[in-house]
Design a protein around this motif. Structure first.
Motif, PDB file in Angstrom:
ATOM      1  N   LEU A1801       0.955  -1.137  -0.160  1.00 29.42           N
ATOM      2  CA  LEU A1801      -0.002  -0.146   0.056  1.00 29.42           C
ATOM      3  C   LEU A1801       0.756   1.281   0.136  1.00 29.42           C
ATOM      4  CD1 LEU A1801      -2.802  -0.763   2.647  1.00 29.42           C
ATOM      5  CD2 LEU A1801      -3.020  -0.676   0.018  1.00 29.42           C
ATOM      6  N   ASP A1802       2.152   0.928   0.280  1.00 25.22           N
ATOM      7  CA  ASP A1802       3.129   2.156   0.281  1.00 25.22           C
ATOM      8  C   ASP A1802       2.902   3.006  -0.786  1.00 25.22           C
ATOM      9  OD1 ASP A1802       4.844   4.025   0.986  1.00 25.22           O
ATOM     10  OD2 ASP A1802       6.907   2.698   0.908  1.00 25.22           O
ATOM     11  N   GLU A1803       2.891   4.499  -0.561  1.00 21.26           N
ATOM     12  CA  GLU A1803       2.759   5.515  -1.573  1.00 21.26           C
ATOM     13  C   GLU A1803       1.508   5.223  -2.584  1.00 21.26           C
ATOM     14  OE1 GLU A1803       6.261   7.539  -3.259  1.00 21.26           O
ATOM     15  OE2 GLU A1803       7.210   5.674  -2.314  1.00 21.26           O
ATOM     16  N   GLN A1804       0.527   4.502  -2.225  1.00 26.22           N
ATOM     17  CA  GLN A1804      -0.549   4.327  -3.001  1.00 26.22           C
ATOM     18  C   GLN A1804      -1.746   5.393  -2.509  1.00 26.22           C
ATOM     19  OE1 GLN A1804      -1.899   2.169  -5.296  1.00 26.22           O
ATOM     20  NE2 GLN A1804      -0.386   0.268  -4.960  1.00 26.22           N
ATOM     21  N   GLU A1805      -2.536   6.148  -3.473  1.00 28.39           N
ATOM     22  CA  GLU A1805      -3.625   6.872  -2.936  1.00 28.39           C
ATOM     23  C   GLU A1805      -4.975   6.403  -3.448  1.00 28.39           C
ATOM     24  OE1 GLU A1805      -3.380  11.299  -3.162  1.00 28.39           O
ATOM     25  OE2 GLU A1805      -1.518  10.779  -4.706  1.00 28.39           O
ATOM     26  N   PHE A1806      -5.812   6.276  -2.700  1.00 27.83           N
ATOM     27  CA  PHE A1806      -7.167   6.018  -3.120  1.00 27.83           C
ATOM     28  C   PHE A1806      -8.321   7.021  -2.891  1.00 27.83           C
ATOM     29  CE2 PHE A1806      -5.010   2.295  -1.585  1.00 27.83           C
ATOM     30  CZ  PHE A1806      -5.301   1.215  -2.543  1.00 27.83           C
ATOM     31  N   VAL A1807      -9.288   7.125  -3.387  1.00 32.91           N
ATOM     32  CA  VAL A1807     -10.410   7.822  -2.855  1.00 32.91           C
ATOM     33  C   VAL A1807     -11.361   6.880  -2.239  1.00 32.91           C
ATOM     34  CG1 VAL A1807     -12.538   9.155  -3.693  1.00 32.91           C
ATOM     35  CG2 VAL A1807     -10.400   9.450  -4.867  1.00 32.91           C
ATOM     36  N   TYR A1808     -11.741   7.120  -1.127  1.00 34.55           N
ATOM     37  CA  TYR A1808     -12.728   6.302  -0.326  1.00 34.55           C
ATOM     38  C   TYR A1808     -14.058   6.862  -0.068  1.00 34.55           C
ATOM     39  CZ  TYR A1808      -9.516   3.554   2.541  1.00 34.55           C
ATOM     40  OH  TYR A1808      -8.199   2.682   2.838  1.00 34.55           O
ATOM     41  N   LYS A1809     -15.018   5.968  -0.556  1.00 33.28           N
ATOM     42  CA  LYS A1809     -16.683   6.487  -0.614  1.00 33.28           C
ATOM     43  C   LYS A1809     -17.152   6.194   0.963  1.00 33.28           C
ATOM     44  CE  LYS A1809     -20.883   6.066  -2.385  1.00 33.28           C
ATOM     45  NZ  LYS A1809     -21.962   4.986  -2.019  1.00 33.28           N
ATOM     46  N   GLU A1810     -17.388   7.118   1.516  1.00 33.90           N
ATOM     47  CA  GLU A1810     -17.977   6.916   3.072  1.00 33.90           C
ATOM     48  C   GLU A1810     -19.420   7.340   3.159  1.00 33.90           C
ATOM     49  OE1 GLU A1810     -15.961   5.829   6.098  1.00 33.90           O
ATOM     50  OE2 GLU A1810     -14.746   5.214   4.650  1.00 33.90           O
ATOM     51  N   PRO A1811     -20.170   6.813   3.976  1.00 38.47           N
ATOM     52  CA  PRO A1811     -21.689   6.980   4.160  1.00 38.47           C
ATOM     53  C   PRO A1811     -21.769   8.734   4.152  1.00 38.47           C
ATOM     54  CG  PRO A1811     -21.189   5.447   5.609  1.00 38.47           C
ATOM     55  CD  PRO A1811     -19.722   5.777   5.194  1.00 38.47           C
ATOM     56  N   ALA A1812     -23.153   8.986   3.826  1.00 38.69           N
ATOM     57  CA  ALA A1812     -23.368  10.625   3.433  1.00 38.69           C
ATOM     58  C   ALA A1812     -22.995  11.048   4.911  1.00 38.69           C
ATOM     59  CB  ALA A1812     -24.600  10.749   3.335  1.00 38.69           C
ATOM     60  N   ILE A1813     -22.799  12.366   5.159  1.00 43.58           N
ATOM     61  CA  ILE A1813     -22.346  12.963   6.348  1.00 43.58           C
ATOM     62  C   ILE A1813     -21.336  12.405   7.206  1.00 43.58           C
ATOM     63  CG2 ILE A1813     -23.542  14.971   7.817  1.00 43.58           C
ATOM     64  CD1 ILE A1813     -25.966  13.414   7.484  1.00 43.58           C
ATOM     65  N   THR A1814     -20.168  11.857   6.611  1.00 44.47           N
ATOM     66  CA  THR A1814     -18.983  11.708   7.573  1.00 44.47           C
ATOM     67  C   THR A1814     -18.357  12.620   7.749  1.00 44.47           C
ATOM     68  OG1 THR A1814     -19.460   9.252   6.429  1.00 44.47           O
ATOM     69  CG2 THR A1814     -17.187   9.552   7.782  1.00 44.47           C
ATOM     70  N   LYS A1815     -17.830  12.925   8.994  1.00 43.55           N
ATOM     71  CA  LYS A1815     -16.925  14.105   9.129  1.00 43.55           C
ATOM     72  C   LYS A1815     -15.375  13.505   8.730  1.00 43.55           C
ATOM     73  CE  LYS A1815     -19.637  17.208  11.406  1.00 43.55           C
ATOM     74  NZ  LYS A1815     -20.938  16.337  10.915  1.00 43.55           N
ATOM     75  N   LEU A1816     -14.613  14.387   8.696  1.00 44.54           N
ATOM     76  CA  LEU A1816     -13.233  14.071   8.564  1.00 44.54           C
ATOM     77  C   LEU A1816     -12.554  13.141   9.600  1.00 44.54           C
ATOM     78  CD1 LEU A1816     -10.467  14.294   6.793  1.00 44.54           C
ATOM     79  CD2 LEU A1816     -10.144  16.277   7.810  1.00 44.54           C
ATOM     80  N   ALA A1817     -13.005  13.728  11.082  1.00 43.04           N
ATOM     81  CA  ALA A1817     -12.508  13.354  12.026  1.00 43.04           C
ATOM     82  C   ALA A1817     -12.846  11.812  12.096  1.00 43.04           C
ATOM     83  CB  ALA A1817     -13.029  14.068  13.164  1.00 43.04           C
ATOM     84  N   GLU A1818     -14.162  11.540  11.761  1.00 46.23           N
ATOM     85  CA  GLU A1818     -14.615  10.159  11.749  1.00 46.23           C
ATOM     86  C   GLU A1818     -13.772   9.140  11.121  1.00 46.23           C
ATOM     87  OE1 GLU A1818     -18.796   9.278  11.467  1.00 46.23           O
ATOM     88  OE2 GLU A1818     -18.924  11.574  11.796  1.00 46.23           O
ATOM     89  N   ILE A1819     -13.470   9.505   9.692  1.00 49.49           N
ATOM     90  CA  ILE A1819     -12.591   8.423   9.034  1.00 49.49           C
ATOM     91  C   ILE A1819     -11.195   8.549   9.650  1.00 49.49           C
ATOM     92  CG2 ILE A1819     -12.308  10.284   7.106  1.00 49.49           C
ATOM     93  CD1 ILE A1819     -12.086   7.786   5.339  1.00 49.49           C
TER      94      ILE A1819
END
Length: 1934
Positions: A1801-1819
């Motif tokens: 996973l080193d140096e890999q970038e992903f876009v994560y889809k999280e449930p609606a209204i997920t705050k940055l702090a949560e993820i």
């Protein structure tokens, strides 16, 4: 009654038409019977006695012999000597006794006459499965090994995993691990043991035989020993044996007097103890006299006291208290030798001297001593009152128990709910005073279980001379309980009395009864005894006398000499019991007190100094002579005692005389007397008169006024002390003695008046007191019965007292019933009466070796007084019977001379040798006796007379007889048995045992009682329930003694009455419930099986001659003549079946009728009727007589129709499979908690997904068979009832003869056989092993969930609470009556008591011990194993029928389905090896079945086998791998490749891997190795391509396995897991079936985590995949053209296009064969996708999906589906409208991983889809936490900014995560198309985030310096995709 031959004709005519199976099985052809009898009615029974004679059994010996007839020793009459408590029995010393005394003594000493049904304990009433014997029968069970219990040992690969976690990588691009390393692993693993001879070509028959032998060996014999019995209250057929009548004792208390010490010791002191009840104002025990004087003190009295008898030296006593209460006191009174001076003066020294000052007061003490010495010398025989004290008994008991106080209180409080816990606890703290007030009455007093206490009493109260009476004592005692007691103020006498009080031991040694008899266990007569103290109960005690007791207590109370001239001041009364008038006639019958002789001739009362009107407190106890005459009397002589020594004054001067004659008009004279006192000696012959009579010339004190009060009390089991009873006994005895005239009271009755007097005395018995009636119950009933049997001859006329006696008996019995509620058993039988019948009653004058043969003994002439009969019979009963004078067989011509001849002529001479000796003792000595007594020897038979009286009675008599019918029934039966016994007819043929007219009476009686039941059951529910059970028990008893065919006809007549009433009832359930009770009791007969003629075949021969063939058929179970009749008759409730197996037929008919779904209003009875059958079968199962399998098969034959009945109920049975099958979930790979716990199950949906079937049918297994009319609208049975039914089914299948079953299966239609298989399928689920873990969990919960409880509760309220149970509960005070007066009325008023409801046992003991859980699991495991083996046996039989008939192959699929289902459940190793053996045999017999027809089953089988190949138990693995290998081999042999099995196995493995949590690759690796080994050793196929193909397959599987291991490691990391699954799916690009499987797996995982959009995408991809292949296979315009069609739904779908060259063409064998690769499969996938989109709120996508679907439905013209779809579309669009502006789809974050720790996973970038209204702090929190746990929290760091990361600046030992919020990004041109919120959130590939910067490098600066950098990311796939994180492929900055 029909003659047997007619019955036979009738039956043989019934074979023409085909019989009905059950009325609603529509398989049966048209029914053309001329005699079908509906199941609600009874058929005509076979004449059993005839049948047995005409069908002699050929098998003389052998186990079946005992099934034919009752055993010869079935009934025994036993005379057992009664236990006597004492060493010598209590009988009077006199030899001459009057007849009444003689009768009493006989009644107390004769042996019990008991009728024993020797095998009774084998009836269902004593079924061991309902008792604790269950445990014994479960001893020695083998422990079954279950995989689910063997917890896999997690440590062995834990370390590797930690390792791998660190190396985890992104999976998209890694090549699939190297082949080489994986093959290396495989080569090095060890195979399991190979099965011997597996590869030999053995013929199928041989294989079957071996399998069968192995399966049948070591089986558990008794199925029901493994199955807990259903919760029932006491089974209704249980009749407890009554208690032996014995002497009554209350709660017994042992009081030991240890020491008594005063401050000074100068003279002897005498003490007495007695109990008093203050509330009742009653002395409740006799006195116990004791003294604790030293030898020196006793020496002072030598001259006056004879040497002491040891019986008077007791210092401990046992008191009995029947009614313990708070008001009981133990009163201790002290007396001393009489001396001059009043009590106060005499007590003074005791109060002033202290022991400590002895030396100081030496002289004074010496003086006192010498005075005492003088008084003892002179006045030693007189006593004076001295002091007293009292102990409040309950204080002692409750404080002694104080350590256990809580426990006793808790017990008590269940009696009445008193307050809450806290209140109760407090009451014991507040102190005893308040406790006394709070506890009402008796409930707080339990004397049986307190801790022994030693008391020291220190204060005595001085006795006041004027307050000696009991009245005064009660005042003092009442006062003592007050805190401010007057007594406290008095100056006490200080002393120390030590006593021990403890509960009396069970059988104490060295005990004496109140009559001074030694109680048993009296090893040594020289030991100081313990006295039993006679109780005078506070209230009446109702217990019949059983021992001779004849005591008299005399209580002189007061004397008034105030008006007497002359000096009479120190007065004593001398009491004597005289048998004549001479002074020497005093009898030595007065019991001594303490330290004196045992009996004396006189007793003196204590003297009160200088008191002319003294009170007395003496109790004088007299042993009454047994026979009293008119001359016996009590003589009282009054003396003046001169205390001072004066010259010429005598010591005592007589100052008066009075007396009481003991008999007055023949009755004992007792009670309160106030007697005049004569001044001079009474004259001659005074004793016959009473002193009240003014005798001439006598001088009386105070003018002949009553001046002396005395009470006389008798405690006697001879004297009834009731005028009515006395009169009755006197008259009866007068008749016996023939002495006239009779004196009774003041009357003289002459002979001519005797009849009226006798009759009136009988009817006057009603007026007598209940207590004496109960005490003399045995004698009273004996006498009444005697009057019935031997009508007296009065004045030469026979007087028939039958009716009068019958009425008297009925009324006495009803009185007992009404007044002694607490004494009833559950059937309302009063225990006293039941004991009377069981032990006491016998036919009069049939006492073995009775001392007086008496008139009309058995020999005598046999002319019965029949004239009495005809007069009273109602006309209807005069069935012009032959009035032959013989009493038994009307067909013998002439009148035989004696019963002996008659017996001989009936039985031949075999009984003679027996009869002589038994008769000899009763024969008449001569007819001289008869003339002497003037008695004609008219002897009637009691049972005949009783039946007659009952039939002819009417009105209130009939009513009271009905109320207590049980009593008369039981009397009648016992009388019948005794009669047979004394006439040696217990072996006689049953038809000739009783005369016809008696049988008619019985028939009439039964018929009228049945009509009472039917007509009154709604009004008198309770009474009718009693009557119903009584009648049933009666018929049950008659089956043991009478013609059984006749009894069957009685049963039929009862049935007839009920069924005719049933048709007219709106709610029949109560009546049917009564009938069930009735039937259940009759069927509880211990020879129930024999009664059903289990050995008869169902074809009575056409001619009356015995059939020859039936003899031969016994051995085979089937003979030629059975072939021609339809075997169905044995399996259906056909008329012949019901006639021959009469009782079983009735039971099964009830079952069929009640379980019939159309039966109106009977659903409340399901449980009841099922329990009845269950109870019968479990009783047969444990019956030692039927343990031989050949016999068991016969017994099972009686229940063959049960199979059909249960097949009928399939739709109603509780669905046990539901636990496996979560209905209606899209595709649940989500296993519910139950499964994940036990781990081994694959949910069916998954299995089906793999197998390629559509979503599991939402119906139940059998429902496709049901006709459309019967859906599931039937009421379903409760789980408990269903389980009971199924275990019964298994029992029948286990024990029935296999050949019989096979023949029947052959006759069944395919539809019916499928029904049967459905049933077996259900059985597999029902008896599945739950696993220890579940038992442990159940332990804390209670397993049956509320649903089942509610069903039980409702069933209890609506259904089976008959009045019987209700009565039982009410008698225990547990059920409030509902206002309507019956238990059915309103349900709200039923108050459920916690301690009553019957599932209480589950909750009561929450925590079972470890061992109990082990034991439960052990039994459950054995039950599961046995049940499944029975199912397997049955499947084998079904398969054989198919092989035999060579048709019906269609049902093999069903067989396979059951087999596979059983493999899927939790099974033991034992079962599985048999199961695999059967499966291998099945495949080898019908290979094409799997590979061509049932392809889905093949997939299923592969899955199951693989599942077991990974088992932790080696035997299971070796069998599973053998099966799998053979499966491949067989597939190969059919077509030289085994693509199908290869394909299926590969699919199965990937599916297993995808779903199973506890999957151990190590075990599977060993199985793969085993398969390789087989392939290498298989010589036959060495030359083919087979071994190579096997090797390829195995390697491929191994590869998948390795992938799986990785998946396992990522179990916790959902993103990683999905990535991995995604990669595996990608790896299967070339095999569409497998890719589909993995897409399905992913969909499941997403659904589990509520990622509905992603799940929908997986389904769309699946559909696209299917569409691709369908378009290759067939060209249908309306089908989608492949992936392209789906582009609108998602741009990612194009990956599914099958363009690459290596794609298999779909028509190749075994490819795309799954059920999804069909049009309907496609439709199913799309429908699910639409559902998931809808759940995700993406309604626009729903529309797109339906666009693909609609053309398909249009093409099929499926309007119904189209309307549904348009409905859903409308829903979707309206939701879009409603939710406008409120929709939320998801939040996106960029996540970058940096650091070598992340591996790939080193140096890999992903876009994560999280449930609606997920705050940055949560993820951020989630990821930090997750990786922190994996690498260590100090290692992981979250980078807080969004700037590009510079690798060089990072710490190489740490792992960094950078998380940034991103938003979807659209170019301007795109915005034209993306209008709605949905458009802006769907198909997203580009995202943007901004980072602030300033030119000089800081992030933030002044407003004018601030710049903003936009970064745009592009992902490899558009969102939503089939995963929730997608790689970033491109990054640009603006």
């Amino acid at each position: 009654r029909t003659v047997a031959a007619e019955v036979r004709k009738q039956i043989s005519g019934q074979y023409s038409g085909s019989p009905q199976l059950l009325k609603n099985l529509n398989i049966v052809g048209n029914i053309s019977h001329h005699t079908t009898v509906p199941l609600t009615e009874a058929v005509d029974p076979v004449d059993l006695e005839d049948y047995l004679i005409t069908h002699p059994l050929a098998v003389d010996s052998g186990p079946l012999r005992d099934l034919i007839e009752f055993p010869p020793d079935d009934i025994e009459v036993v005379y057992s000597p009664r236990d006597c408590r004492t060493l010598v029995s209590a009988v009077p010393e006199e030899s001459e006794m009057d007849p009444h005394v003689r009768d009493c003594i006989r009644s107390y000493t004769e042996d019990w006459a008991i009728v024993i049904r020797k095998y009774h304990k084998l009836g269902t009433g004593f079924n061991p499965n309902t008792l604790d014997k269950q445990k014994e029968r479960q001893k020695g069970l083998p422990k079954q090994v279950f995989e689910s219990d063997e917890a896999p040992d997690g440590n062995n690969y834990q370390d590797d995993q930690d390792d791998l976690k660190r190396r985890s990588m992104s999976i998209d691009d890694t090549p699939r691990g190297s082949w080489a390393c994986s093959i290396f692993d495989l080569k090095n693993s060890l195979p399991d043991a190979l099965l011997p001879n597996l590869l030999d070509r053995t013929p199928n028959e041989e294989i079957d035989r071996q399998n069968d032998d192995q399966r049948k060996s070591n089986r558990h014999k008794e199925l029901f020993a493994l199955h807990p019995s259903p919760d029932e209250e006491e089974p209704i057929e249980r009749l407890s044996v009554p208690d032996v009548p014995k002497e009554h004792f209350g709660q017994r208390l042992l009081v030991k007097c240890l020491s008594l010490k005063f401050e000074i010791e100068i003279e002897p002191i005498f003490a007495s103890l007695a109990l008093y009840d203050v509330k009742e104002k009653k002395k409740i025990s006799e006195n116990f006299y004791f003294d604790l004087n030293s030898e020196q003190m006793k020496g002072l009295l030598r001259p006056h006291v004879p040497p002491a008898a040891i019986t008077t030296l007791a210092r401990s006593a046992i008191f009995s208290i029947t009614y313990p209460s708070q008001d009981v006191f133990l009163v201790i009174k002290l007396e001393k030798v009489l001396q001059q001076g009043d009590i106060g003066e005499c007590a003074e020294p005791y109060m002033i001297f202290k022991e400590a000052d002895a030396t100081k007061n030496k002289e004074k003490l010496e003086k006192l001593k010498s005075q005492a010495d003088q008084f003892c010398q002179r006045l030693g025989k007189y006593r004076m009152p001295f002091a007293w004290t009292a102990i409040h008994l309950m204080n002692i008991v409750s404080s002694a128990g104080s350590l256990e106080r809580d426990s006793t209180e808790v017990e008590i409080s269940t009696g009445e709910r008193k307050g809450s816990w806290s209140e109760r606890r407090n009451s014991s703290i507040v102190g005893r005073r308040s406790l006394e007030r709070t506890t009402s009455g008796d409930d707080a007093c339990n004397l049986t279980s307190f801790r022994p206490a030693t008391l020291t009493v220190t204060n005595f109260f001085k006795q006041e001379g004027d307050r000696l009476s009991d009245e005064d004592l009660y005042k003092f005692l009442a006062d003592m309980r007050r805190p401010s007691s007057v007594l406290r103020r008095l100056r006490p006498i200080t002393a120390q009395l030590k006593i021990d009080i403890s509960p009396a031991p069970e059988n104490p040694h060295y005990c004496l009864t109140p009559e001074l008899l030694q109680v048993k266990l009296y090893p040594d007569s020289r030991v100081r005894p313990t006295r039993e103290i006679l109780e005078f109960p506070a209230r009446d005690v109702y217990v019949p006398n059983t021992t001779y007791r004849n005591l008299l207590y005399i209580y002189p109370q007061s004397l008034n000499f105030a008006n007497r001239q002359g000096s009479a001041r120190n007065i004593t009364v001398k009491v004597q019991f005289m048998y004549g008038e001479d002074p020497s006639n005093a009898m030595p019958v007065i019991f001594g007190k303490s330290s004196c002789s045992e009996f004396s001739k006189e007793a003196y009362t204590a003297v009160v100094y200088h008191n002319r009107s003294p009170d007395f407190h003496e109790e004088i106890k007299v042993k009454l002579p047994a026979t009293l005459t008119d001359h016996h009397h009590l003589l009282f002589t009054f003396y003046h005692v001169s205390c001072q020594q004066k010259q010429n004054t005598p010591l005592e001067t007589p100052v008066g005389y009075t007396w009481i004659p003991m008999l007055q008009n023949g009755r004992l004279k007792t009670g309160q007397f106030c007697l005049p006192v004569s001044l001079e000696k009474p004259p001659q012959a005074y004793s016959v008169l009473s002193p009240e009579v003014p005798l001439p010339g006598m001088k009386w004190v105070d003018n002949h006024k009553g001046v002396f009060n005395v009470e006389v009390v008798a405690v006697s089991s001879i004297h009834t002390q009731d005028p009515y009873l006395d009169k009755f006994f006197a008259l009866v005895n007068a008749l016996d003695e023939h002495m006239f005239p009779v004196r009774i009271g003041d009357m003289r009755i002459m002979e001519n008046n005797l009849e009226n007097e006798l009759k009136s005395s009988i009817s006057a018995l009603n007026s007598s007191q209940l207590e004496p009636v109960v005490r003399f119950l045995h004698l009273l009933l004996d006498k009444l019965i005697l009057l019935v049997v031997r009508p007296p001859v009065i004045a030469g006329q026979i007087v028939n007292l039958g009716q009068a006696s019958f009425e008297a008996m009925a009324s006495i019995i009803n009185r007992l019933h009404k007044n002694l509620e607490g004494n009833h058993d559950q059937h309302g039988r009063n225990s006293l009466l039941a004991s009377y019948i069981h032990y006491v009653f016998r036919l009069p004058n049939t006492y073995p070796n009775s001392s007086s043969p008496g008139p009309g003994g058995l020999g005598g002439s046999v002319h019965y007084a029949t004239m009495a009969r005809s007069a009273v019979r109602p006309a209807s009963l005069n069935l012009n019977r032959s009035r032959s004078l013989s009493n038994s067989n009307p067909d013998i011509s002439g009148t035989p001379t004696s019963p002996d001849d008659e017996v001989r002529s009936i039985i031949g001479s075999k009984a003679m040798d027996r009869s002589c000796n038994r008769m000899s003792s009763h024969t008449e000595t001569s007819s001289f006796l008869q003339t002497l007594t003037g008695r004609l020897p008219t002897k009637k038979l009691f049972h005949e007379e009783l039946a007659l009286q009952w039939v002819v009675c009417s009105g209130s008599v009939r009513e009271s007889a009905l109320q207590q019918a049980w009593f008369f029934f039981e009397l009648m039966v016992k009388s019948m048995v005794h009669h047979l016994y004394f006439n040696d007819k217990l072996d006689a043929p049953r038809k000739s045992r009783f005369p016809e007219r008696f049988m008619d009476d019985i028939a009439a009686l039964v018929s009228t009682i049945a009509s009472d039941i039917v007509s009154r059951f709604q009004k008198d529910t309770e009474m009718v329930e009693r009557l119903n059970t009584s009648l049933a028990f009666f018929l049950n008893d008659l089956l043991s003694v009478m013609d059984r065919g006749f009894v069957f006809s009685l049963i039929k007549s009862c049935y007839k009455q009920v069924s005719s009433k049933l048709y007219s009832l709106p709610n029949p359930s109560i009546l049917v419930s009564l009938r069930l009770d009735f039937l259940r009791i009759i069927c509880s007969h211990e020879h129930y099986v024999t009664l059903n003629l289990p050995c008869s075949l169902l074809t009575p021969p056409a001619s009356p001659s015995p059939s020859v063939s039936s003899a031969t058929s016994q051995s085979s179970g089937f003979s030629t003549n059975i072939q021609d009749q339809k075997i169905a008759n044995m399996f259906e409730l056909s008329v012949p079946f019901r006639q021959q197996h009469y009782l079983a037929g009735l039971v099964l008919a009830e079952l069929a009728v009640i379980l019939d779904p159309d039966a109106e209003g009977l659903f409340g009875l399901h449980k009841k009727v099922i329990n009845m059958v269950h109870n019968l079968l479990s009783s047969h199962d444990s019956d030692p007589r039927y343990s031989d399998p050949q016999i068991k098969a016969r017994v099972a034959m009686l229940y063959l129709p049960l199979i059909g009945i249960i097949m009928e109920t399939v739709p109603q049975l509780y669905d046990f499979t539901e636990t496996h099958n979560q209905r209606g979930r899209p595709i649940c790979i989500a296993t519910d908690d139950y499964e994940s716990e036990s781990g081994s199950m694959i949910s069916q949906t998954v299995a089906m997904a793999i197998a390629g079937t559509s979503v599991p049918q939402l119906t139940r297994p059998g429902s496709f068979l049901l006709t459309s009319t019967s859906g599931r609208q039937h009421t379903t049975f409760s789980a408990e009832s269903s389980r009971s039914l199924l275990i019964c089914l298994l029992w029948v299948l286990k024990n029935a003869d296999e050949t019989v079953l096979q023949k029947w299966f052959t006759d069944l239609s395919v539809l019916q056989l499928n029904r049967l298989l459905d049933l077996l399928y259900l059985c597999v689920s029902c008896f599945e092993y739950k696993g220890k873990k579940v038992f442990e969990r159940m332990n804390s919960l209670t397993f049956k969930k509320s649903k089942d409880m509610r069903a039980k509760l409702e069933e209890a309220i609506l259904g089976s609470i008959g009045a019987r149970q209700e009565m039982v509960r009410r008698s225990r005070g547990q059920l409030e009556r509902s206002p309507s007066g019956s238990a059915f009325g309103s349900q709200e008023n039923l108050r459920w008591r916690k301690d009553m409801t019957h599932w209480r046992q589950n909750t009561e003991k929450l925590d079972k011990s470890r061992a109990e859980i082990e034991h439960e699991a052990l039994i459950d495991g054995n039950l599961a194993t046995e049940a499944n083996l029975i199912i397997l046996d049955t499947l084998e039989i079904v398969v054989q029928t198919v092989s035999v008939t060579e048709s019906k192959e269609s049902i093999l699929g069903g067989v396979l389905k059951v087999l596979l289902h059983s493999m899927a459940c939790n099974q033991s190793a034992v079962y599985l090896q048999h199961c695999f053996a059967t499966q291998r045999a099945l495949v080898s017999k019908f290979p094409e079945l799997l590979f061509e027809e049932e392809t889905e089953q093949c997939a299923d089988l592969c899955l199951r086998l693989l599942r077991h190949c990974s088992s932790s138990i080696s035997t299971i693995r070796s069998h599973a791998s053998a099966s799998l290998y053979l499966l491949m081999r067989q597939n190969f042999e059919i077509g030289n490749n085994f693509a199908r099995v290869k394909m299926q196995v590969t699919m199965s493995l990937s599916s297993l891997v995808g779903t199973s949590q506890n999957f151990n690759e190590e075990f599977l690796r060993r199985s793969l190795k085993t398969i390789l080994t087989y392939a290498e050793e298989d010589l036959e196929l060495r030359e083919t391509t087979f071994p190579d193909q096997v090797q390829d397959l195995v390697f491929n599987l191994h590869m998948i396995l390795s992938d799986t291991v990785k998946m396992k490691e990522h179990q916790e990391d959902p993103e990683m897991l999905i990535d991995l699954m995604y990669r595996i799916a990608k790896g299967y690009q070339t095999s569409p079936d497998l890719r589909l499987t993995w897409l399905q797996n992913m969909a499941g995982k997403h659904s589990e985590r509520s990622n509905h959009a992603e799940a929908a995408q997986c389904l769309v991809h699946s559909a696209a995949l299917v569409a691709e292949y369908l378009s290759m296979l067939e060209d249908r315009k309306y089908l989608p053209v492949g992936c392209v069609t789906f582009q609108n739904i998602s741009s990612n779908v194009l990956e599914e296009s099958a363009v690459s060259d290596d794609v298999v063409s779909p028509d190749e064998e075994g490819i795309c064969s799954g059920k999804y690769f069909t049009e309907s499969g496609l439709v199913g996938l799309l429908e699910q996708a639409a559902a998931s989109f809808s759940m995700a709120g993406m309604y626009e996508a729903v529309n797109e999906v339906y666009k693909v679907l609609i053309p398909i439905h249009e093409a099929n013209r499926d309007a119904k589906k189209l309307s549904t779809i348009h409905g859903k579309l409308q829903e979707a669009f309206s939701k879009i409208v409603h939710q406008d502006g409120k929709r939320m789809f998801g939040t996106y974050f960029r996540v970058g991983f940096y650091g070598t720790k992340f591996g790939d996973l080193d140096e890999q970038e992903f876009v994560y889809k999280e449930p609606a209204i997920t705050k940055l702090a949560e993820i951020s929190h989630r990821l930090e936490g997750f990786y922190g746990e994996r690498f260590g929290e100090d290692v992981v760091e979250v980078i807080k900014d969004s700037n590009p990361v510079d690798k060089c600046k990072l710490d190489p030992n740490k792992a960094y995560i950078q998380i940034t919020y991103v938003e979807p990004y659209f170019d301007t041109y795109e915005m034209k198309d993306r209008i709605t919120y949905f458009d802006k959130n769907y198909n997203l590939r580009r995202f943007m985030y901004c980072t602030p910067f300033t030119l000089d490098g800081r992030a933030h600066g002044e407003l004018h310096e601030q710049f903003k950098r936009k970064t745009i990311l592009t992902t490899s796939h558009a969102f939503p995709y089939i995963k929730t994180r997608v790689n970033v492929t491109h990054k640009e900055e603006h």
